[in-house]
Scaffold this active site. Structure first.
Site, short mmCIF file in Angstrom:
data_model
loop_
_atom_site.label_atom_id
_atom_site.label_comp_id
_atom_site.label_asym_id
_atom_site.label_seq_id
_atom_site.Cartn_x
_atom_site.Cartn_y
_atom_site.Cartn_z
N GLU A 50 0.83 -1.21 0.00
CA GLU A 50 0.00 0.00 0.00
C GLU A 50 0.86 1.26 0.00
OE1 GLU A 50 -3.87 0.18 2.02
OE2 GLU A 50 -3.00 1.78 3.26
N ARG A 82 -5.27 33.44 -17.39
CA ARG A 82 -5.71 34.48 -16.47
C ARG A 82 -4.82 35.72 -16.61
NH1 ARG A 82 -9.69 36.79 -13.34
NH2 ARG A 82 -8.93 37.37 -11.26
N GLN A 133 6.75 36.52 -11.35
CA GLN A 133 7.65 35.55 -10.72
C GLN A 133 7.01 34.91 -9.49
OE1 GLN A 133 11.55 36.67 -8.64
NE2 GLN A 133 12.27 36.05 -10.66
#
Length: 374
Positions: free
Chosen positions: A236, A262, A273
């Site tokens: 797992e 955007r 930045q």
């Protein structure tokens, strides 16, 4: 040393991703049996199970690659997590430790039968040596009594893999593993628990009240339960978190597209930045986590001596990266990231429990410290 996927691995990944996007892109919350059967048709419920039982017979790395594609193609991580828990925490120990006459593997690979893992108790989370559930010998069976507090898949489960104390004087050698059919008298599954995320994976409490479990449903030998649990956790911790690699791949794609589209202050926000460096950090975390996970799976396949530490490092790195990247994604999307419609916040909610289940981050660091010699 080759860091590229083989052609057949890439082909299997691409086919799995395409199948998930076609059939399971937006599964229900919680997932339905029909969706489990769809996962079965795609081979996802039986990746590492034997071919003679309907599985694909894959090793750990190839299993992880398919789970990665599953996580990438689903809008939420609930169903991929549920399937991975069924496969790795339940079907793997049944595969490796169930008796042939038990018939327990039948239907698990196809998704027709669903398995739940019931280990955690109110007083035994990270400290699995404090189990209060008991199993006493009675003729050709064991009688189980006790309550498990958080069993993933339990509301839909046909079989419940669980652990109980059979010898209170023997410490970790006094725990025995069982695969309990749901329809045995004395098995009671509670109502689904309300959770922060992973809504596609229903979880519930499980109570055993004088539940008589025939010997054929004992996994391994009496007293071998701790070793069986750790064996399943090895699979797992190495493989399940590939679901989160896929989640982060999809998340990064969406963040980059948003940063290009955007515009604020007359330019794309990706040109600032403050945004571009945040995205660069997301990519760096993802790729570092991916390398650790692939190495852990490779070591599991090879039986490498360092596989326990490798899985712990991988589990900690992937889960922490998933939470950090989820927070960054919400920040980059701004107010839109906080809304439920776009699904950005859902990726974060699904990531938060990853630092808790399969052993908390703190437990993983304890394992790493022990394995390096402290």
């Amino acid at each position: 040393m080759n860091f590229d996927l083989a052609p057949e691995q890439r082909k299997r990944y691409d086919e799995t991703l395409a199948g998930v996007r076609a059939e399971l892109a937006c599964p229900s919350s919680p997932a339905t049996r029909a969706e489990w059967r769809a996962a079965g048709r795609l081979g996802l419920t039986g990746l590492c199970l034997p071919k003679e039982h309907g599985g694909s017979g894959l090793g750990a790395l190839d299993t992880a690659l398919c789970l990665e594609a599953f996580g990438r193609g689903c809008a939420t991580a609930g169903l991929p997590f549920a399937v991975a828990a069924h496969l790795l925490a339940c079907a793997v120990p049944i595969r490796d430790f169930a008796s042939k006459e038990s018939g327990l593997l039948a239907g698990l690979a196809t998704g027709e039968r669903i398995a739940a893992n019931a280990m955690t108790e109110d007083g035994a989370g990270s400290d699995v040596g404090r189990l209060a559930t008991t199993a006493r010998r009675d003729g050709d069976a064991y009688v189980l009594d006790g309550e498990k507090s958080f069993a993933s898949n339990a509301p839909l489960a046909d079989v419940i893999v669980t652990y109980a104390v059979t010898d209170p004087t023997a410490g970790f050698l006094g725990i025995t593993a069982f695969a309990v059919p749901r329809d045995l008298p004395g098995v009671e599954v509670g109502s689904p628990l309300e959770k922060m995320g992973l809504h596609g994976c229903a979880a519930a409490r499980v109570r055993f009240s004088g539940c008589r479990v025939p010997d054929r449903y004992v996994l391994g030998r009496p007293g071998q339960g701790s070793a069986i649990f750790q064996h399943s956790m090895g699979w797992e911790r190495a493989c399940l978190f590939a679901v989160y690699l896929g989640l982060m791949d999809d998340q990064l794609d969406r963040v980059v597209a948003h940063a290009r589209e955007r515009r604020q202050f007359g330019r794309e926000i990706g040109g600032f930045q403050a945004v571009s460096h945040r995205i660069a950090a997301m990519a760096q975390r993802l790729e570092g986590a991916r390398l650790l996970l692939y190495r852990a799976c490779w070591q599991l396949d090879q039986g490498h001596a360092g596989r326990v530490a490798a899985a712990a490092m991988s589990k900690a790195a992937v889960s922490e990266a998933a939470v950090a990247n989820g927070l960054d994604a919400v920040q980059i999307f701004g107010a839109a990231g906080y809304l439920t419609g776009p699904g950005i916040e859902a990726r974060l909610r699904d990531a938060v429990p990853s630092t808790i289940f399969s052993g908390t981050t703190e437990i993983q660091r304890e394992i790493i410290a022990r394995e390096v010699g402290l």
